[in-house]
Design a protein around this motif. Structure first.
Motif, short mmCIF file in Angstrom:
data_model
loop_
_atom_site.label_atom_id
_atom_site.label_comp_id
_atom_site.label_asym_id
_atom_site.label_seq_id
_atom_site.Cartn_x
_atom_site.Cartn_y
_atom_site.Cartn_z
N GLU A 114 -1.88 1.35 -5.36
CA GLU A 114 -2.06 0.34 -6.40
C GLU A 114 -1.25 0.74 -7.62
O GLU A 114 -1.35 1.89 -8.08
CB GLU A 114 -3.54 0.20 -6.76
N TYR A 115 -0.46 -0.18 -8.14
CA TYR A 115 0.38 0.11 -9.31
C TYR A 115 -0.16 -0.63 -10.52
O TYR A 115 -0.42 -1.85 -10.47
CB TYR A 115 1.83 -0.29 -9.06
N ASN A 116 -0.33 0.11 -11.62
CA ASN A 116 -0.81 -0.44 -12.88
C ASN A 116 0.36 -0.57 -13.84
O ASN A 116 0.91 0.45 -14.30
CB ASN A 116 -1.90 0.46 -13.47
N GLN A 120 1.64 2.18 -16.33
CA GLN A 120 2.81 2.62 -15.57
C GLN A 120 2.46 3.79 -14.64
O GLN A 120 3.18 4.77 -14.53
CB GLN A 120 3.96 3.01 -16.51
N GLU A 121 1.33 3.66 -13.98
CA GLU A 121 0.86 4.68 -13.04
C GLU A 121 0.65 4.07 -11.67
O GLU A 121 0.24 2.91 -11.55
CB GLU A 121 -0.45 5.30 -13.52
N ILE A 122 0.94 4.85 -10.66
CA ILE A 122 0.63 4.45 -9.30
C ILE A 122 -0.60 5.23 -8.85
O ILE A 122 -0.66 6.45 -8.97
CB ILE A 122 1.82 4.67 -8.33
N ARG A 123 -1.59 4.50 -8.38
CA ARG A 123 -2.86 5.09 -7.98
C ARG A 123 -2.88 5.23 -6.46
O ARG A 123 -2.74 4.24 -5.74
CB ARG A 123 -4.01 4.21 -8.46
N SER A 172 -3.58 9.76 -9.63
CA SER A 172 -2.60 8.88 -10.27
C SER A 172 -1.38 9.67 -10.68
O SER A 172 -1.48 10.85 -11.06
CB SER A 172 -3.22 8.18 -11.48
N PRO A 177 8.37 1.64 -14.11
CA PRO A 177 8.90 0.65 -13.15
C PRO A 177 10.36 0.87 -12.80
O PRO A 177 10.78 0.58 -11.67
CB PRO A 177 8.70 -0.68 -13.89
N LEU A 180 10.58 3.33 -9.81
CA LEU A 180 9.94 3.00 -8.53
C LEU A 180 10.93 2.91 -7.37
O LEU A 180 10.64 3.40 -6.27
CB LEU A 180 9.16 1.69 -8.66
N LEU A 208 8.55 4.44 -2.27
CA LEU A 208 7.81 3.44 -3.04
C LEU A 208 8.59 2.15 -3.20
O LEU A 208 8.02 1.13 -3.62
CB LEU A 208 7.44 4.02 -4.41
N PRO A 213 4.44 -3.78 -5.53
CA PRO A 213 3.55 -3.35 -6.62
C PRO A 213 2.60 -4.43 -7.10
O PRO A 213 1.71 -4.14 -7.90
CB PRO A 213 4.54 -2.95 -7.72
#
Length: 387
Positions: A114-116, A120-123, A172, A177, A180, A208, A213
């Motif tokens: 999951e991308y926030n 700007q973090e990928i979980r 995380s 972005p 990515l 990724l 995203p």
């Protein structure tokens, strides 16, 4: 003279005992030619027989099991939503037969991404692994990292005696972005060994750029053969922990280190206790010069009441003094309730085996990474008195 009726002219009563057959009587009363009646009866019989045959055929088809095509592989619904490459698609759970090829033997991994965009973090949510390849049983754990963040990684808890561990852990990573498309998620499965090098079990490298995203993806991914293990330039540290609940005594024995940088002139180890994110107590070993495998074997005792044990963090740091006589931390190990992976497992083993020393090797982590995990609050500087 009376009239005598002719017996031949008398009509027979309707309810006579000798009545004719029913079917010939009905045929005789139908005002159609006999050949037409026979054709109608024959057509009705053929139609009835055809209906009976159709019913029997339908019943036989329902009872017969359908044959599954052997050359068609089932694909999970989760993989249909993602845009991962073909060699990362995992067969559905119903596919129990081993698929052809050598990649199946390394097992598979269930994780969610999951991308926030706000932070700007990928979980990364690591759910479970299945069918890991090793001889006998193993004590697996996972090491997660992203290629764009050197030195930043997350280690899960060690699961004892299983080849299908249930991790259920999340972490995380900060990935802008713009980074990515060139970032790669790396998940390593390793078999924990207390006094030797940990054995790799499998590895997943997921670009990724293949992940959408905009959506939360949870899919099975096929593990590949373990790659070359990354070098550990910071080295390793071996120490033992022992806790006595009745007296509240925590004993830390610093045993030895290995794999240190040959350019380090003088090395020693600092043992520090943190209470509620503040520095509490600290001690250090003697210095060792001119060796990459210093042997200390020094014990330190700390008084930690059991009521404060959940608020304490233990940090062991290897310090080195170079030619400029300035000491700097080489690497640190964080243990306690807020630790993760192998250090957390060591802390849990100490509590599970009270009054018994538990020794283990640990990889040194980046000092900045440990300090960030601790979120240490700096000490307030004392005001200077003006004369």
């Amino acid at each position: 003279m009376g009239y005598s009726p002719d017996p031949r002219s008398t009509l027979a009563p309707i309810d006579a005992t000798t009545e004719p057959g029913l079917i010939p009587d009905l045929i005789a009363r139908i005002p159609w030619p006999r050949w037409v009646v026979f054709i109608v009866i024959l057509a009705a019989g053929v139609l009835l027989l055809s209906c009976l045959i159709c019913v029997i055929c339908c019943c036989c088809r329902r009872r017969r099991p359908r044959k599954q095509p052997k050359d068609k592989e089932a694909v999970g619904l989760g993989s249909a939503r993602s845009s991962t490459t073909t060699h990362l698609v995992q067969p559905d759970v119903d596919c129990l037969e081993p698929c052809s090829g050598g990649a199946q033997q390394w097992g598979r991994l269930l994780l969610s991404l999951e991308y926030n965009f706000g932070s700007q973090e990928i979980r990364v949510g690591l759910r479970q692994a299945e069918n890991l390849k090793t001889e006998g049983t193993a004590d697996p754990y996972a090491r997660i990292s992203v290629s764009t963040q050197a030195g930043r990684r997350h280690e899960t808890k060690v699961h004892r005696g299983t080849l299908c561990p249930m991790f259920e852990e999340t972490c995380s990573f900060l990935v802008p972005p713009a980074e990515l498309p060139r970032a790669t998620l790396k998940v390593q499965l390793l078999d924990f060994k207390r006094f030797s090098e940990h054995e790799p079990l499998g590895e997943l490298q997921l670009p990724l750029s293949t992940v959408d995203p905009q959506h939360v993806l949870e899919s099975w991914y096929q593990l590949g053969p373990p790659g070359t293990t990354e070098p550990e330039p910071m080295g390793e540290l071996c120490f033992s922990l022992r806790y006595v609940p009745s007296s509240g005594r925590l004993t830390v024995v610093v045993l030895e280190a290995r794999g240190l940088d040959p350019g380090l002139g003088e090395t020693y180890v600092k043992v520090q206790l943190m209470l509620n994110q503040r520095k509490w107590k600290k001690k250090k070993t003697s210095s060792k010069k001119g060796t990459t495998i210093p042997y200390f074997n020094e014990a330190f005792n700390f008084l930690v009441p059991f009521s404060q044990l959940q608020s304490v963090d233990l940090v062991l740091a290897v310090w080195a003094r170079g030619l400029q006589l300035r000491a700097e931390p080489v690497g640190k190990v964080l243990l306690g309730p807020r630790a993760s992976g192998q250090p957390l497992q060591h802390w849990a083993d100490m509590l599970a085996h009270a009054r018994r020393p538990i020794a283990q090797w640990h990889h040194l982590q980046s000092p900045r990474e440990v300090d960030r995990a601790l979120a240490l609050q700096p000490r307030l500087p004392l005001p200077r008195l003006h004369s």
